[in-house]
Motif scaffolding. Sequence first.
Motif, PDB file in Angstrom:
ATOM      1  N   SER A 193     -57.549  10.665  -1.274  1.00 21.63           N
ATOM      2  CA  SER A 193     -56.902   9.352  -1.236  1.00 21.63           C
ATOM      3  C   SER A 193     -55.394   9.494  -1.364  1.00 21.63           C
ATOM      4  O   SER A 193     -54.889  10.496  -1.875  1.00 21.63           O
ATOM      5  CB  SER A 193     -57.451   8.444  -2.338  1.00 21.63           C
ATOM      6  N   PHE A 194     -54.697   8.453  -0.905  1.00 24.83           N
ATOM      7  CA  PHE A 194     -53.239   8.464  -0.873  1.00 24.83           C
ATOM      8  C   PHE A 194     -52.701   7.157  -1.450  1.00 24.83           C
ATOM      9  O   PHE A 194     -53.261   6.079  -1.195  1.00 24.83           O
ATOM     10  CB  PHE A 194     -52.733   8.620   0.562  1.00 24.83           C
ATOM     11  N   GLU A 195     -51.611   7.283  -2.195  1.00 15.77           N
ATOM     12  CA  GLU A 195     -50.986   6.097  -2.790  1.00 15.77           C
ATOM     13  C   GLU A 195     -49.639   5.817  -2.119  1.00 15.77           C
ATOM     14  O   GLU A 195     -48.842   6.717  -1.897  1.00 15.77           O
ATOM     15  CB  GLU A 195     -50.776   6.315  -4.286  1.00 15.77           C
ATOM     16  N   PHE A 196     -49.400   4.537  -1.824  1.00 13.20           N
ATOM     17  CA  PHE A 196     -48.147   4.084  -1.240  1.00 13.20           C
ATOM     18  C   PHE A 196     -47.544   2.990  -2.118  1.00 13.20           C
ATOM     19  O   PHE A 196     -48.239   2.382  -2.941  1.00 13.20           O
ATOM     20  CB  PHE A 196     -48.381   3.516   0.164  1.00 13.20           C
ATOM     21  N   GLU A 237     -37.280  -1.904   7.693  1.00 19.93           N
ATOM     22  CA  GLU A 237     -37.203  -0.518   8.122  1.00 19.93           C
ATOM     23  C   GLU A 237     -38.094   0.372   7.253  1.00 19.93           C
ATOM     24  O   GLU A 237     -38.795   1.264   7.751  1.00 19.93           O
ATOM     25  CB  GLU A 237     -35.757  -0.023   8.059  1.00 19.93           C
ATOM     26  N   GLY A 238     -38.071   0.114   5.939  1.00 26.13           N
ATOM     27  CA  GLY A 238     -38.935   0.860   5.035  1.00 26.13           C
ATOM     28  C   GLY A 238     -40.403   0.656   5.358  1.00 26.13           C
ATOM     29  O   GLY A 238     -41.209   1.586   5.274  1.00 26.13           O
ATOM     30  N   ASP A 276     -45.574   4.433   9.769  1.00 32.93           N
ATOM     31  CA  ASP A 276     -45.568   5.719  10.467  1.00 32.93           C
ATOM     32  C   ASP A 276     -46.270   6.770   9.611  1.00 32.93           C
ATOM     33  O   ASP A 276     -47.058   7.582  10.113  1.00 32.93           O
ATOM     34  CB  ASP A 276     -44.137   6.169  10.761  1.00 32.93           C
ATOM     35  N   THR A 277     -45.980   6.753   8.301  1.00 38.36           N
ATOM     36  CA  THR A 277     -46.637   7.673   7.372  1.00 38.36           C
ATOM     37  C   THR A 277     -48.140   7.414   7.335  1.00 38.36           C
ATOM     38  O   THR A 277     -48.948   8.350   7.391  1.00 38.36           O
ATOM     39  CB  THR A 277     -46.045   7.507   5.955  1.00 38.36           C
ATOM     40  N   HIS A 304     -56.189  12.602  -5.509  1.00 41.70           N
ATOM     41  CA  HIS A 304     -55.404  11.406  -5.175  1.00 41.70           C
ATOM     42  C   HIS A 304     -53.936  11.824  -5.109  1.00 41.70           C
ATOM     43  O   HIS A 304     -53.374  12.302  -6.096  1.00 41.70           O
ATOM     44  CB  HIS A 304     -55.608  10.333  -6.248  1.00 41.70           C
ATOM     45  N   PHE A 305     -53.319  11.651  -3.942  1.00 37.70           N
ATOM     46  CA  PHE A 305     -51.951  12.107  -3.743  1.00 37.70           C
ATOM     47  C   PHE A 305     -50.957  10.956  -3.851  1.00 37.70           C
ATOM     48  O   PHE A 305     -51.077   9.945  -3.147  1.00 37.70           O
ATOM     49  CB  PHE A 305     -51.807  12.777  -2.373  1.00 37.70           C
ATOM     50  N   TYR A 306     -49.971  11.130  -4.732  1.00 42.95           N
ATOM     51  CA  TYR A 306     -48.859  10.197  -4.819  1.00 42.95           C
ATOM     52  C   TYR A 306     -47.859  10.593  -3.731  1.00 42.95           C
ATOM     53  O   TYR A 306     -47.124  11.567  -3.878  1.00 42.95           O
ATOM     54  CB  TYR A 306     -48.226  10.277  -6.216  1.00 42.95           C
ATOM     55  N   THR A 307     -47.826   9.845  -2.642  1.00 43.81           N
ATOM     56  CA  THR A 307     -47.089  10.271  -1.448  1.00 43.81           C
ATOM     57  C   THR A 307     -45.618   9.885  -1.455  1.00 43.81           C
ATOM     58  O   THR A 307     -44.835  10.452  -0.686  1.00 43.81           O
ATOM     59  CB  THR A 307     -47.704   9.650  -0.186  1.00 43.81           C
ATOM     60  N   LEU A 308     -45.229   8.904  -2.272  1.00 44.31           N
ATOM     61  CA  LEU A 308     -43.874   8.345  -2.226  1.00 44.31           C
ATOM     62  C   LEU A 308     -43.525   7.896  -0.798  1.00 44.31           C
ATOM     63  O   LEU A 308     -42.381   7.954  -0.359  1.00 44.31           O
ATOM     64  CB  LEU A 308     -42.840   9.350  -2.748  1.00 44.31           C
ATOM     65  N   ASN A 309     -44.563   7.446  -0.082  1.00 44.10           N
ATOM     66  CA  ASN A 309     -44.437   6.919   1.284  1.00 44.10           C
ATOM     67  C   ASN A 309     -43.993   7.960   2.310  1.00 44.10           C
ATOM     68  O   ASN A 309     -43.488   7.612   3.380  1.00 44.10           O
ATOM     69  CB  ASN A 309     -43.492   5.712   1.326  1.00 44.10           C
TER      70      ASN A 309
END
Length: 299
Positions: free
Chosen positions: A15-18, A25-26, A32-33, A270-275
């Motif tokens: 899993s991924f966190e955003f 723009e953000g 895209d991520t 669970h990955f903290y992606t920082l977007n």
Amino acid sequence: MKIGELLKKGTFSISFEFFPPKTEEGERELFDTIKSLECLSPTFVSVTYGAGGSTRDRTKRVVERIHQQTHMTVMAHLTCIAHSREEIISILREYKEIGIENILALRGDLPANMPNFKPPDGACKHANELVRLIRSSFGEHFSVGVASYPEGHPESPNMEWEIRYFKKKVMEGADFSITQMFFINDYYYRFIDMCYKEGIDIPIIPGIMPITNFRQISKFASMCGATIPDDLIKRLEPHMDDQEETTKIGVEFAIKQCEDLLKNGVPGLHFYTLNKSRATLEIYQAIKDKVLALRSYLP
């Protein structure tokens, strides 16, 4: 799809966190991520909620877009400390209406710009009260996740206190937990052992934070009480201003951390992606064979 039900079946979770961006723009960059990570078929993704409810509308918009525009299961974070019970129920009702079935129930941080802040009358002041409210108001519609802290919450006086309050969230109906980031796996293993001895048996998914910006992650770690190993600090400090080398070292460390966790039977990562997608993709590629083997197996 309800996350708790998948985990009960023995599904190994990726899993991924955003977080909800502040600008258009953000948001374009975030999606895209999301597009680049969707090909990994994550079990779920989650979207954070700002202190004091400051990102309420933005969180909902991102959650709704992911739900409508991708094939991924999305979980909305929800904090309770700055909302009345009526507001919480209204937010949850909105999520239910758009088809969201997963909530991460959190107390939330106090608003940093409001030193004299007091919760609204009757507000849920702790996450266990929020879990109770969700269950009493919506039954089993939502799968409810909660946070856990392998090194203890910054406000916890000791780990015994930490386990006691974590168990309250489980007793109120939490289905699973995601840990705060940690960099020393032994803290996670000791926490799991303490939970087991207290009869806590929900899946506890380790939270992984790839280090791509040493100053930023050091600040996060100091705020949440996560220990960065001395040998890792020594490797990173000479390269604080070198993004490429920092990312290389951070990714190498995270790969080894994940490999050790996988060897020891964790229910997911669970990955903290920082977007951002690059570091997470590199880590996943390195552990992909082990992950796919686990994901193809159901007990």
